[in-house]
Design a protein around this motif. Structure first.
Motif, PDB file in Angstrom:
ATOM      1  N   MET A   1     -16.268  -2.595   0.617  1.00  0.00           N
ATOM      2  CA  MET A   1     -15.394  -3.712   0.906  1.00  0.00           C
ATOM      3  C   MET A   1     -14.902  -3.677   2.349  1.00  0.00           C
ATOM      4  SD  MET A   1     -15.553  -5.423  -1.858  1.00  0.00           S
ATOM      5  CE  MET A   1     -14.554  -6.814  -1.451  1.00  0.00           C
ATOM      6  N   GLU A   2     -14.943  -2.498   2.964  1.00  0.00           N
ATOM      7  CA  GLU A   2     -14.528  -2.438   4.358  1.00  0.00           C
ATOM      8  C   GLU A   2     -15.467  -3.247   5.251  1.00  0.00           C
ATOM      9  OE1 GLU A   2     -14.327   0.446   2.509  1.00  0.00           O
ATOM     10  OE2 GLU A   2     -12.172   0.751   2.628  1.00  0.00           O
TER      11      GLU A   2
ATOM     12  N   ILE B   1      -6.770  -2.565  -1.759  1.00  0.00           N
ATOM     13  CA  ILE B   1      -6.390  -3.962  -1.969  1.00  0.00           C
ATOM     14  C   ILE B   1      -7.225  -4.563  -3.103  1.00  0.00           C
ATOM     15  CG2 ILE B   1      -6.362  -6.261  -0.914  1.00  0.00           C
ATOM     16  CD1 ILE B   1      -4.205  -4.527   0.217  1.00  0.00           C
ATOM     17  N   VAL B   2      -8.515  -4.254  -3.115  1.00  0.00           N
ATOM     18  CA  VAL B   2      -9.399  -4.766  -4.167  1.00  0.00           C
ATOM     19  C   VAL B   2      -8.961  -4.226  -5.526  1.00  0.00           C
ATOM     20  CG1 VAL B   2     -11.778  -4.793  -5.014  1.00  0.00           C
ATOM     21  CG2 VAL B   2     -11.328  -5.009  -2.566  1.00  0.00           C
ATOM     22  N   VAL B   3      -8.627  -2.938  -5.571  1.00  0.00           N
ATOM     23  CA  VAL B   3      -8.177  -2.343  -6.837  1.00  0.00           C
ATOM     24  C   VAL B   3      -6.857  -2.960  -7.274  1.00  0.00           C
ATOM     25  CG1 VAL B   3      -7.370  -0.194  -7.897  1.00  0.00           C
ATOM     26  CG2 VAL B   3      -9.424  -0.193  -6.473  1.00  0.00           C
ATOM     27  N   ARG B   4      -5.976  -3.220  -6.328  1.00  0.00           N
ATOM     28  CA  ARG B   4      -4.680  -3.802  -6.676  1.00  0.00           C
ATOM     29  C   ARG B   4      -4.829  -5.227  -7.224  1.00  0.00           C
ATOM     30  NH1 ARG B   4       0.192  -4.556  -2.509  1.00  0.00           N
ATOM     31  NH2 ARG B   4      -1.591  -4.457  -1.147  1.00  0.00           N
TER      32      ARG B   4
ATOM     33  N   VAL C   1     -12.215 -14.173 -12.811  1.00  0.00           N
ATOM     34  CA  VAL C   1     -12.801 -14.969 -11.730  1.00  0.00           C
ATOM     35  C   VAL C   1     -11.715 -15.404 -10.749  1.00  0.00           C
ATOM     36  CG1 VAL C   1     -13.923 -17.173 -11.210  1.00  0.00           C
ATOM     37  CG2 VAL C   1     -14.813 -15.729 -13.029  1.00  0.00           C
ATOM     38  N   ALA C   2     -10.556 -15.773 -11.261  1.00  0.00           N
ATOM     39  CA  ALA C   2      -9.444 -16.168 -10.387  1.00  0.00           C
ATOM     40  C   ALA C   2      -9.026 -15.009  -9.486  1.00  0.00           C
ATOM     41  CB  ALA C   2      -8.261 -16.647 -11.217  1.00  0.00           C
ATOM     42  N   ALA C   3      -9.036 -13.795 -10.013  1.00  0.00           N
ATOM     43  CA  ALA C   3      -8.678 -12.638  -9.196  1.00  0.00           C
ATOM     44  C   ALA C   3      -9.748 -12.339  -8.142  1.00  0.00           C
ATOM     45  CB  ALA C   3      -8.462 -11.421 -10.086  1.00  0.00           C
TER      46      ALA C   3
END
Length: 125
Positions: free
Chosen positions: A1-2, A10-13, A49-51
């Motif tokens: 993701m970097e 951030i992705v995990v959160r 999907v929204a996330a």
């Protein structure tokens, strides 16, 4: 993701709670299958999907090099919460709507469906 400028935490959160909800909700759906399970599955999937939409949007911006358009960013900003609302509405609709018209409820007088009446008539004759 970097690679797209988003740290992993951030992705995990953002994706962690919807993924957890999908796993736990899916386990509950398998264990205690409700009448409208497909609506609940749809709500869980739409919530995930929204996330993912902000990260998909960043990917689209990188691929198309159109990240500086304010109008498109505004549409994306409104699309993500709207998708979450659709997920919640699907879940609420699954909980509130009544079972099908031909369904019978045991122990309720006068609520015999046509299929039950036909089966009794066949067993008598």
């Amino acid at each position: 993701m970097e690679a797209i400028g988003v740290p992993w935490f951030i992705v995990v959160r953002y994706l962690g709670p919807p993924l957890f909800l999908l796993v736990v909700g899916g386990a509950l759906l398998v264990w205690r299958r409700p009448a409208r399970a497909w609506m609940v599955w749809s709500a869980l999937a739409v919530n995930l999907v929204a996330a993912m939409l902000p990260f998909l949007w960043i990917g689209v911006q990188i691929l198309t090099r159109e990240g500086d358009l304010t109008v498109v960013g505004l549409v994306m900003t409104l699309l993500q919460p709207g998708t979450v609302v659709v997920a919640w509405l699907l879940l609420l609709l699954a909980l509130v709507t009544q079972p099908g018209a031909g369904a019978t409820v045991p122990g309720v007088p006068g609520n015999e469906g046509t299929h039950e009446a036909e089966r009794v008539a066949q067993n008598v004759g």
